[in-house]
Each structure stands twice: as C-alpha cells, then as structure tokens.
Motif scaffolding. Sequence first.
Motif, PDB file in Angstrom:
ATOM      1  N   ALA A 213      16.099  29.303  62.404  1.00 51.14           N
ATOM      2  CA  ALA A 213      15.014  28.347  62.136  1.00 51.14           C
ATOM      3  C   ALA A 213      13.672  28.958  62.544  1.00 51.14           C
ATOM      4  O   ALA A 213      13.580  29.707  63.519  1.00 51.14           O
ATOM      5  CB  ALA A 213      15.252  27.063  62.908  1.00 51.14           C
ATOM      6  N   ALA A 214      12.635  28.619  61.795  1.00 55.85           N
ATOM      7  CA  ALA A 214      11.283  29.098  62.091  1.00 55.85           C
ATOM      8  C   ALA A 214      10.868  28.719  63.511  1.00 55.85           C
ATOM      9  O   ALA A 214      10.228  29.509  64.212  1.00 55.85           O
ATOM     10  CB  ALA A 214      10.293  28.533  61.071  1.00 55.85           C
ATOM     11  N   GLU A 215      11.264  27.532  63.945  1.00 57.93           N
ATOM     12  CA  GLU A 215      10.903  27.067  65.288  1.00 57.93           C
ATOM     13  C   GLU A 215      11.526  27.955  66.358  1.00 57.93           C
ATOM     14  O   GLU A 215      10.926  28.204  67.403  1.00 57.93           O
ATOM     15  CB  GLU A 215      11.344  25.621  65.501  1.00 57.93           C
ATOM     16  N   GLU A 216      12.734  28.447  66.102  1.00 56.35           N
ATOM     17  CA  GLU A 216      13.401  29.320  67.066  1.00 56.35           C
ATOM     18  C   GLU A 216      12.678  30.664  67.167  1.00 56.35           C
ATOM     19  O   GLU A 216      12.494  31.192  68.261  1.00 56.35           O
ATOM     20  CB  GLU A 216      14.857  29.542  66.660  1.00 56.35           C
ATOM     21  N   ILE A 217      12.246  31.188  66.036  1.00 53.78           N
ATOM     22  CA  ILE A 217      11.492  32.444  66.039  1.00 53.78           C
ATOM     23  C   ILE A 217      10.206  32.269  66.835  1.00 53.78           C
ATOM     24  O   ILE A 217       9.870  33.079  67.702  1.00 53.78           O
ATOM     25  CB  ILE A 217      11.168  32.889  64.593  1.00 53.78           C
ATOM     26  N   GLU A 218       9.489  31.175  66.572  1.00 49.40           N
ATOM     27  CA  GLU A 218       8.241  30.913  67.279  1.00 49.40           C
ATOM     28  C   GLU A 218       8.477  30.775  68.782  1.00 49.40           C
ATOM     29  O   GLU A 218       7.734  31.323  69.592  1.00 49.40           O
ATOM     30  CB  GLU A 218       7.585  29.648  66.733  1.00 49.40           C
ATOM     31  N   THR A 219       9.514  30.066  69.164  1.00 51.75           N
ATOM     32  CA  THR A 219       9.826  29.869  70.586  1.00 51.75           C
ATOM     33  C   THR A 219      10.127  31.195  71.269  1.00 51.75           C
ATOM     34  O   THR A 219       9.646  31.454  72.386  1.00 51.75           O
ATOM     35  CB  THR A 219      11.022  28.904  70.745  1.00 51.75           C
ATOM     36  N   LEU A 220      10.901  32.056  70.627  1.00 53.45           N
ATOM     37  CA  LEU A 220      11.226  33.363  71.217  1.00 53.45           C
ATOM     38  C   LEU A 220       9.965  34.199  71.412  1.00 53.45           C
ATOM     39  O   LEU A 220       9.779  34.820  72.465  1.00 53.45           O
ATOM     40  CB  LEU A 220      12.217  34.108  70.316  1.00 53.45           C
ATOM     41  N   ILE A 221       9.100  34.209  70.411  1.00 50.88           N
ATOM     42  CA  ILE A 221       7.867  35.006  70.514  1.00 50.88           C
ATOM     43  C   ILE A 221       6.954  34.447  71.594  1.00 50.88           C
ATOM     44  O   ILE A 221       6.441  35.191  72.435  1.00 50.88           O
ATOM     45  CB  ILE A 221       7.141  35.071  69.150  1.00 50.88           C
ATOM     46  N   ARG A 222       6.794  33.129  71.629  1.00 49.85           N
ATOM     47  CA  ARG A 222       5.909  32.523  72.642  1.00 49.85           C
ATOM     48  C   ARG A 222       6.456  32.695  74.066  1.00 49.85           C
ATOM     49  O   ARG A 222       5.689  32.793  75.015  1.00 49.85           O
ATOM     50  CB  ARG A 222       5.701  31.043  72.355  1.00 49.85           C
ATOM     51  N   SER A 223       7.770  32.737  74.191  1.00 47.82           N
ATOM     52  CA  SER A 223       8.370  32.951  75.521  1.00 47.82           C
ATOM     53  C   SER A 223       8.035  34.337  76.051  1.00 47.82           C
ATOM     54  O   SER A 223       7.777  34.508  77.237  1.00 47.82           O
ATOM     55  CB  SER A 223       9.888  32.786  75.460  1.00 47.82           C
TER      56      SER A 223
ATOM     57  N   GLY B 168      14.818  39.813  70.651  1.00 49.84           N
ATOM     58  CA  GLY B 168      16.056  40.137  71.344  1.00 49.84           C
ATOM     59  C   GLY B 168      17.182  40.673  70.481  1.00 49.84           C
ATOM     60  O   GLY B 168      18.318  40.258  70.626  1.00 49.84           O
ATOM     61  N   GLY B 169      16.880  41.576  69.577  1.00 48.15           N
ATOM     62  CA  GLY B 169      17.924  42.194  68.775  1.00 48.15           C
ATOM     63  C   GLY B 169      18.425  41.360  67.600  1.00 48.15           C
ATOM     64  O   GLY B 169      19.420  41.701  66.979  1.00 48.15           O
ATOM     65  N   ARG B 170      17.748  40.281  67.298  1.00 48.44           N
ATOM     66  CA  ARG B 170      18.186  39.425  66.183  1.00 48.44           C
ATOM     67  C   ARG B 170      17.803  39.990  64.811  1.00 48.44           C
ATOM     68  O   ARG B 170      18.355  39.577  63.808  1.00 48.44           O
ATOM     69  CB  ARG B 170      17.621  38.024  66.347  1.00 48.44           C
ATOM     70  N   MET B 171      16.827  40.921  64.791  1.00 50.76           N
ATOM     71  CA  MET B 171      16.432  41.536  63.517  1.00 50.76           C
ATOM     72  C   MET B 171      17.610  42.292  62.926  1.00 50.76           C
ATOM     73  O   MET B 171      18.296  43.034  63.611  1.00 50.76           O
ATOM     74  CB  MET B 171      15.267  42.510  63.722  1.00 50.76           C
ATOM     75  N   GLY B 172      17.823  42.081  61.619  1.00 51.99           N
ATOM     76  CA  GLY B 172      18.912  42.754  60.937  1.00 51.99           C
ATOM     77  C   GLY B 172      20.241  42.033  61.091  1.00 51.99           C
ATOM     78  O   GLY B 172      21.208  42.361  60.423  1.00 51.99           O
ATOM     79  N   GLY B 173      20.278  41.036  61.968  1.00 50.44           N
ATOM     80  CA  GLY B 173      21.479  40.227  62.160  1.00 50.44           C
ATOM     81  C   GLY B 173      21.222  38.824  61.662  1.00 50.44           C
ATOM     82  O   GLY B 173      21.194  38.581  60.461  1.00 50.44           O
ATOM     83  N   VAL B 174      20.994  37.900  62.589  1.00 45.70           N
ATOM     84  CA  VAL B 174      20.687  36.523  62.199  1.00 45.70           C
ATOM     85  C   VAL B 174      19.370  36.420  61.460  1.00 45.70           C
ATOM     86  O   VAL B 174      19.194  35.539  60.643  1.00 45.70           O
ATOM     87  CB  VAL B 174      20.629  35.554  63.413  1.00 45.70           C
ATOM     88  N   LEU B 175      18.467  37.310  61.751  1.00 53.35           N
ATOM     89  CA  LEU B 175      17.169  37.327  61.068  1.00 53.35           C
ATOM     90  C   LEU B 175      17.134  38.548  60.167  1.00 53.35           C
ATOM     91  O   LEU B 175      17.022  39.683  60.622  1.00 53.35           O
ATOM     92  CB  LEU B 175      16.036  37.373  62.097  1.00 53.35           C
TER      93      LEU B 175
END
Length: 77
Positions: free
Chosen positions: A4-14, A59-66
């Motif tokens: 979800a877009a919200e999850e991406i935003e939360t990870l970046i803001r954290s 956190g390593g989500r690129m190429g996997g879930v993202l």
Amino acid sequence: MPMAAEEIETLIRSAIPDAHVEITDLAGDGDHYSARVVAESFRGMPRVRQHQRVYDALGGRMGGVLHALQLTTALPE
C-alpha cells in the motif's frame, strides 16, 4: 501481495523524519509507484546517496513486495 502507498510513506518517514513524501500508484495495481521525497536532511548529499537513503528505508522490499519505484528526491525550496 502488493504494498500500500501508505506503507511506503510510513517506512520512508520513519527513516527520514523530516521528509515530505508524495506517493503515486502509477498502474493502479499496488505494484508500480512513483515517490517524490523532499527533505532538508538531503542537503550536501549527492543524488545517489539521497536515493540510497530512501531505498534503505524500504528495508529490502524493492524487487520483492515492491516491484517498481520511480524515485525523485529533492531539497525543500
């Protein structure tokens, strides 16, 4: 499972608390996004390091879930 877009935003803001984050779902499938991340903390960093900070935040989500992220980073005006 798509991210979800919200999850991406939360990870970046954290990871980059001063970031202003805009996420756009490019294909409507929850798998292809564009992100614009604007942060004062990027000042003095080369663009490649700014992008690395964002990818590290995911956190390593690129190429996997993202599957795909079109990334733009900038300093506040």
